[in-house]
Write a protein that holds these residues in place. Structure first.
Motif, short mmCIF file in Angstrom:
data_model
loop_
_atom_site.label_atom_id
_atom_site.label_comp_id
_atom_site.label_asym_id
_atom_site.label_seq_id
_atom_site.Cartn_x
_atom_site.Cartn_y
_atom_site.Cartn_z
N ILE A 97 -8.46 -11.10 0.85
CA ILE A 97 -9.63 -10.61 1.90
C ILE A 97 -9.00 -11.29 3.34
CG2 ILE A 97 -12.44 -11.30 1.92
CD1 ILE A 97 -13.01 -11.42 -0.60
N ASN A 98 -9.15 -11.54 3.69
CA ASN A 98 -8.77 -12.50 5.14
C ASN A 98 -9.35 -12.67 5.43
OD1 ASN A 98 -5.29 -11.85 5.09
ND2 ASN A 98 -6.20 -9.39 5.18
N PHE A 99 -9.47 -14.09 6.86
CA PHE A 99 -10.46 -14.76 7.54
C PHE A 99 -9.70 -14.90 8.61
CE2 PHE A 99 -11.61 -15.16 2.96
CZ PHE A 99 -13.16 -14.95 3.02
N PRO A 100 -9.93 -14.43 9.22
CA PRO A 100 -9.43 -13.99 10.87
C PRO A 100 -9.68 -15.57 12.27
CG PRO A 100 -10.49 -12.49 11.37
CD PRO A 100 -10.35 -12.91 9.55
N GLU A 101 -9.31 -16.33 12.81
CA GLU A 101 -9.25 -17.53 12.95
C GLU A 101 -10.28 -16.21 14.49
OE1 GLU A 101 -7.69 -21.13 15.50
OE2 GLU A 101 -6.33 -19.95 14.48
N ARG A 130 -3.59 -16.24 13.37
CA ARG A 130 -3.84 -17.16 12.47
C ARG A 130 -4.95 -15.94 12.11
NH1 ARG A 130 -4.22 -22.89 12.00
NH2 ARG A 130 -5.49 -22.52 13.83
N SER A 131 -4.83 -16.16 10.53
CA SER A 131 -5.99 -15.75 9.57
C SER A 131 -5.59 -16.37 7.96
CB SER A 131 -5.65 -14.39 9.05
OG SER A 131 -5.03 -13.96 8.46
N PHE A 132 -6.55 -17.05 7.16
CA PHE A 132 -6.55 -17.21 6.24
C PHE A 132 -6.09 -16.29 5.11
CE2 PHE A 132 -7.69 -20.63 7.10
CZ PHE A 132 -6.76 -22.26 6.31
N LYS A 133 -5.82 -15.91 3.72
CA LYS A 133 -5.54 -15.32 3.34
C LYS A 133 -5.76 -15.54 1.78
CE LYS A 133 -1.49 -12.77 0.89
NZ LYS A 133 -0.67 -12.03 1.55
N LEU A 134 -6.96 -14.72 1.13
CA LEU A 134 -7.65 -15.05 -0.16
C LEU A 134 -6.62 -14.38 -1.21
CD1 LEU A 134 -9.62 -17.18 -2.14
CD2 LEU A 134 -10.96 -15.89 -0.93
N THR A 135 -6.36 -14.47 -2.29
CA THR A 135 -6.20 -13.96 -3.37
C THR A 135 -6.68 -13.86 -4.96
OG1 THR A 135 -4.07 -13.14 -2.08
CG2 THR A 135 -3.99 -11.95 -4.49
N PHE A 136 -7.43 -12.96 -5.29
CA PHE A 136 -7.83 -13.27 -6.14
C PHE A 136 -7.87 -12.16 -7.39
CE2 PHE A 136 -11.16 -11.50 -3.80
CZ PHE A 136 -11.56 -11.35 -4.35
N HIS A 137 -7.92 -12.44 -9.02
CA HIS A 137 -7.57 -10.56 -9.68
C HIS A 137 -9.27 -10.61 -9.38
CE1 HIS A 137 -7.30 -8.55 -13.15
NE2 HIS A 137 -5.87 -9.67 -13.23
N ASN A 138 -8.59 -8.95 -9.96
CA ASN A 138 -10.53 -7.98 -9.90
C ASN A 138 -11.47 -8.37 -10.38
OD1 ASN A 138 -11.61 -6.03 -8.25
ND2 ASN A 138 -10.95 -4.27 -10.60
N ARG A 139 -10.97 -8.75 -11.21
CA ARG A 139 -12.03 -9.03 -12.08
C ARG A 139 -13.14 -10.00 -12.09
NH1 ARG A 139 -7.66 -10.92 -15.80
NH2 ARG A 139 -7.06 -13.08 -15.47
#
Length: 470
Positions: free
Chosen positions: A68-72, A141-150
């Motif tokens: 999920i990306n959160f742009p500035e 700039r943006s924050f990228k949030l990475t997590f497992h699909n489960r």
């Protein structure tokens, strides 16, 4: 998986090679050969693009991770989720971090240590997530949030909201009022860098403001009612904003009043420089990029751009612009453009916002600009009264009463002097407070001003008598 990714990752370099080969062919082969080779290269290029697309879909299909990306910024508006995430991640414990960043903005402030890592790992109810700050080629700039699909439901339904709310709470606890000013549009980068700011540390307050107590009480009551008026403004169907017009001679405390308002409400200040704005479109972009709980200030609005009541001149200038006669360095911000933001459709873009105009010459402003409903409260900041003087005496000399107050009061009734001039005479010399000396300095200054005014009045009378014989 990684081997397949590496294999398809070479496609990009293959495409670059095709372009190089074509440039070489252009210089060597005859025209009929060029056409045949060109068709072959185009076919190869299409196959490469198809392979790249298949590779992306294949990788995404089998990858167990979600991003999920959160742009500035979102268009020309700030993404408040971005700043909340930045605050939340910055508050994470630094004792386990191997990369830290230290800063000390002011000498009297403690050294602040923050994480200085490209990736930050976080854990929420047993689920691991990774945050990464990403900067695109255009500087966004943006924050990228990475997590497992489960953990998708947990992260999207609960964790993201938790991070944003925690970040806002942390920011509210340590909030420092900021003073913003607008950058020229040439420095804007895709909706960013429109404003620059510093910490606002003006110590002004309504307690130290040299003004009649009744008028101060009226203003503070109005500010409190506004800040608590979210439901009321919704009920009456109006945008949650309020306008204040501060007018009066120079040195009567208009800028100090704005500082006191910001400190009283803990609102940020956006000092809008109209002469740095090219047109109404830029004005809208700037104003929609301001945050809620803010005060938008245009000081000396009569001097900023042509917003006076000279409509004929405006019409003539408008026709000149249509004919290509506009000076490129001249701002084309118009009265209608400014009014549209104050109480037009764009006035609803942002909540809990105060707009303040200041002027030394009220008569120069177009009545449409300052009518009630746009500038809801007109506040005259005039010459120093005895009540205002007593506040200044308390501020500068820590003095509540003195035998010389009576003489000063009578002089203030005779002449006009600004609170700034009174304060200058009360200020301690060489850091030593001499109460009698300061008050006598003020009395002398008031008497000198009175004598000058009397001499000027006598001179005017003589001129009038002289001309009356004809």
């Amino acid at each position: 998986m990684m081997m397949m990714g590496d294999t398809f990752g070479s496609i990009g370099s293959g495409m670059a090679s095709l372009f190089f080969i074509w440039a070489t062919i252009q210089q060597i082969f005859p025209n009929h050969m060029k056409i045949a080779i060109k068709e072959f290269l185009l076919s190869s290029f299409q196959q490469l693009c198809f392979a790249q697309s298949v590779s992306d879909h294949f990788t995404n299909f089998f990858s167990p991770y979600v991003e999920i990306n959160f742009p500035e910024s979102d268009g020309y508006r700030l993404n408040h989720a971005f700043s909340a995430i930045e605050t939340y991640l910055g508050s994470k414990a630094t004792d386990k971090s191997k990369h830290l960043k230290g800063s000390q903005v002011k000498e009297n402030k403690d050294l602040v240590l923050k994480r200085d890592e490209a990736k930050v790992r976080d854990e929420y109810k047993g689920a691991n997530v990774w945050w990464e700050i990403v900067t695109s080629s255009d500087g966004e700039r943006s924050f990228k949030l990475t997590f497992h699909n489960r953990a998708r439901s947990l992260i999207t339904d609960s964790y993201v909201q938790y991070v944003v709310e925690e970040g806002k709470l942390i920011e509210a606890k340590k909030k420092q009022t900021k003073l913003f000013t607008n950058n020229p549009s040439s420095q804007w980068v895709y909706g960013q860098n429109m404003w620059r700011h510093i910490e606002f540390e003006h110590p002004a307050s309504f307690e130290t403001l040299a003004m009649d107590p009744e008028k101060k009480e009226e203003i503070t009551s109005d500010l409190v009612a506004f800040s608590n008026g979210k439901e009321y403004y919704k009920k009456i169907g109006k945008a949650w904003k309020r306008g204040y017009l501060l007018y009066g001679p120079p040195g009567t405390g208009k800028s100090t009043m704005i500082s006191a308002m910001a400190n009283f409400l803990n609102y940020n200040i956006y000092d809008l420089e109209l002469t740095a704005i090219k047109d109404n479109s830029e004005l809208r972009k700037l104003l929609t990029a301001t945050s809620s709980k803010s005060i938008v200030v245009i000081e000396d609005i009569d001097c900023s751009v042509d917003l006076t009541g000279n409509r004929i001149k405006k019409d003539r200038n408008t026709r000149g612009q249509k004919n290509g006669e506009q000076d490129k360095d001249e701002t084309s911000v118009t009265l209608s453009g400014l009014l549209n933001f104050i109480d037009g459709i764009w006035s609803a873009c942002g909540q809990e916002r105060i707009v303040v105009f200041t002027t030394n010459h009220l008569e120069k402003l177009d009545p449409a600009l300052i009518r009630r409903g746009r500038m809801d409260m007109h506040i005259e900041l005039s010459y120093c009264t005895h009540e205002a003087f007593k506040i200044l005496a308390k501020n500068y000399l820590d003095l509540g009463d003195h035998p010389l107050f009576g003489k000063i009061e009578s002089l203030l009734k005779e002449i006009e002097i600004s609170p700034a001039d009174v304060a200058e005479n009360l200020m301690a010399r060489n850091h030593l407070i001499d109460v009698d000396g300061s008050l006598n300095n003020l009395i002398k200054a008031l008497e000198d001003k009175r004598n000058r005014q009397r001499s000027q009045n006598d001179g005017d009378k003589k001129k009038n008598n002289k001309f009356s014989f004809f």
